[in-house]
Design a protein around this motif. Structure first.
Motif, short mmCIF file in Angstrom:
data_model
loop_
_atom_site.label_atom_id
_atom_site.label_comp_id
_atom_site.label_asym_id
_atom_site.label_seq_id
_atom_site.Cartn_x
_atom_site.Cartn_y
_atom_site.Cartn_z
N LEU A 165 4.18 50.44 -43.28
CA LEU A 165 3.21 51.42 -42.82
C LEU A 165 2.21 50.81 -41.86
O LEU A 165 1.35 51.51 -41.31
N SER A 166 2.29 49.51 -41.67
CA SER A 166 1.45 48.80 -40.71
C SER A 166 2.31 47.76 -40.01
O SER A 166 3.40 47.42 -40.49
N LEU A 203 8.84 53.48 -37.48
CA LEU A 203 9.91 53.96 -38.35
C LEU A 203 9.43 54.13 -39.78
O LEU A 203 9.73 55.12 -40.45
N GLY A 204 8.71 53.12 -40.28
CA GLY A 204 8.30 53.14 -41.67
C GLY A 204 7.39 54.31 -42.01
O GLY A 204 7.54 54.94 -43.08
N SER A 205 6.48 54.64 -41.12
CA SER A 205 5.57 55.76 -41.37
C SER A 205 6.32 57.09 -41.34
O SER A 205 6.03 57.99 -42.13
N SER A 206 7.29 57.20 -40.45
CA SER A 206 8.07 58.43 -40.38
C SER A 206 8.91 58.61 -41.64
O SER A 206 9.05 59.73 -42.16
N MET A 207 9.46 57.51 -42.15
CA MET A 207 10.20 57.59 -43.41
C MET A 207 9.29 58.04 -44.55
O MET A 207 9.65 58.90 -45.35
N VAL A 239 3.66 58.28 -54.29
CA VAL A 239 2.89 57.05 -54.17
C VAL A 239 3.53 56.16 -53.10
O VAL A 239 4.54 55.49 -53.36
N PRO A 240 2.98 56.14 -51.88
CA PRO A 240 3.55 55.29 -50.82
C PRO A 240 3.00 53.86 -50.89
O PRO A 240 1.81 53.66 -51.13
N PHE A 241 3.88 52.90 -50.68
CA PHE A 241 3.49 51.49 -50.60
C PHE A 241 3.86 50.95 -49.22
O PHE A 241 4.90 51.30 -48.67
#
Length: 405
Positions: A40-41, A47-51, A76-78
């Motif tokens: 997410l960073s 890609l990670g944020s879109s997932m 709960v996103p990690f």
């Protein structure tokens, strides 16, 4: 006057009782959590944020049956930062929350492999939208599954495509030294040689900004093509610099190339690039049209590759939790959820029909060959789809041969 006061008091009492009943009902709802791990960073967060967004959307849209059964579903996103140590640290935290019954992730195989070892110790099921390294499922962990294909099939798909062009007799192979990038590059190299191409070099690099020292030796060998097993944050910069240095041959990568960020980083140098993908843009899936519209309405942009797969992975998890809860008559055990996930058969998702084999791979994986058509990141979803292949998993091939199928 007393009558009016009595009526008012009665109405207030009714409202209070109704609110109290609502609060008690909400408090009585049993909490079930779905977690995700994606970057997410950092440079792979596009890609990670879109997932992660797609998981959130799926939880929002598909939790109704569980809510009707008396459960409250929370997401709960990690942030695994595309780093194995961070992914493992997150895994050790989330397994200690008994309400978490499934994990959707990761983006990077090198993060997923050690993290999934932690999940497995606690019977926590992982459904991956994007991890393609064969070791993800080859370890035989009953908690580990994926809805996408494998690099031992993706790498050869790219090599066979280049061979079929009829203009590539030599290729230089690069990789990013990760489990994903090196793995898919090795599978590409083996098949390239089998197809009669000369592999002029096979090199790993962690360089992310200045590739001059890598490019010049490659130019001296004058390969017809360069294949780079890596992620767009690295490969987009590489091809930009390689073109500027005089490379005029074919450039190809695996699905790590598949992000609109590649177009932004590579610019005009990336136009014409080929890449294989186990995902591709959501626009190629007829069942995903409503998902694309809903995603755009909620997040103000189109979904990136692997978002639709993340939605499907979440849907499979929610279905499994509901089935396991129905059987148990209560919040199910993690082991029960993992068992139901592995038995998934004929799930009709956004990206196709999913049936897991005994190792957690889709029995039939989808593989695409795509060409970049524009340097405009907003046009990434319009890249040209050149080939679509349906390839059975290695375990299904083995099972069919043993059964005479």
């Amino acid at each position: 006057m007393r009558t009016k006061r009595f009526v008012v008091f009665t109405l207030l009492l009714v409202v209070a009782l109704a609110l109290s009943a609502t609060l008690v009902s909400a408090q009585d709802a049993k909490v079930i959590k779905i977690a995700s791990q994606t970057p997410l960073s950092g440079p792979q967060s596009v890609l990670g944020s879109s997932m992660s967004n797609a998981v959130a959307l799926a939880v929002e849209q598909l939790s109704g049956p569980l809510a009707e059964a008396g459960y409250k579903v929370e997401y709960v996103p990690f942030d695994d930062q595309a780093t194995p140590d961070v992914g493992v640290a997150n895994a050790n935290n989330l397994v200690n929350d008994p309400a978490i019954l499934a994990v959707i992730g990761h983006l990077n195989s090198g993060v997923a492999i050690p993290s999934s070892e932690v999940y497995d110790q606690f019977n926590l099921v992982m459904i991956s939208p994007a991890n393609t390294n064969p070791r993800i499922t080859n370890r035989g962990l009953t908690t580990v599954n994926r809805v996408c294909g494998r690099d031992d099939l993706q790498g050869p798909t790219g090599a066979r495509f280049l061979a079929g062009l009829g203009t590539v007799s030599s290729v230089y192979v690069l990789h990013d030294t990760t489990a994903y990038g090196q793995g898919v590059a090795e599978f590409f190299r083996v098949e390239a040689e089998a197809q009669g191409m000369t592999v002029l070099g096979f090199e790993g690099t962690t360089e992310a900004a200045n590739f001059e020292g890598v490019i010049q030796p490659i130019l001296a060998l004058a390969p017809d093509a360069i294949y780079f097993g890596g992620i767009y944050s690295q490969t987009g910069i590489f091809i930009n610099q390689a073109r500027a240095a005089g490379f005029s041959g074919i450039f190809m990568g695996p699905d790590g190339t598949d992000s609109s960020e590649f177009a932004q980083l590579s610019g005009e140098a990336g136009v014409g690039t080929y890449y294989t993908s186990v995902a591709g843009p959501a626009s190629i899936y007829p069942n995903a049209a409503q998902f694309v519209a809903d995603y755009n309405a909620k997040f103000g942009e189109d979904p990136q590759p692997f978002a639709a797969q993340s939605y499907d992975a979440t849907a499979i998890a929610l279905n499994a939790i509901l089935e396991a809860a129905t059987i148990a008559g209560d919040v199910p055990s993690r082991a029960a959820v993992a068992s139901v996930v592995r038995s998934t058969t004929g799930y009709e998702g956004l990206t196709g029909t999913v049936t897991f084999d005994a190792y957690g791979d889709p029995e039939v994986g989808l593989y695409y060959v795509i060409q970049v058509g524009s340097s405009d990141p907003a046009a990434w979803g319009g890249n040209t789809l050149l080939e679509t292949l349906e390839i059975p998993s290695p375990f299904k091939v083995l099972s069919d041969s043993m059964m005479g199928g």
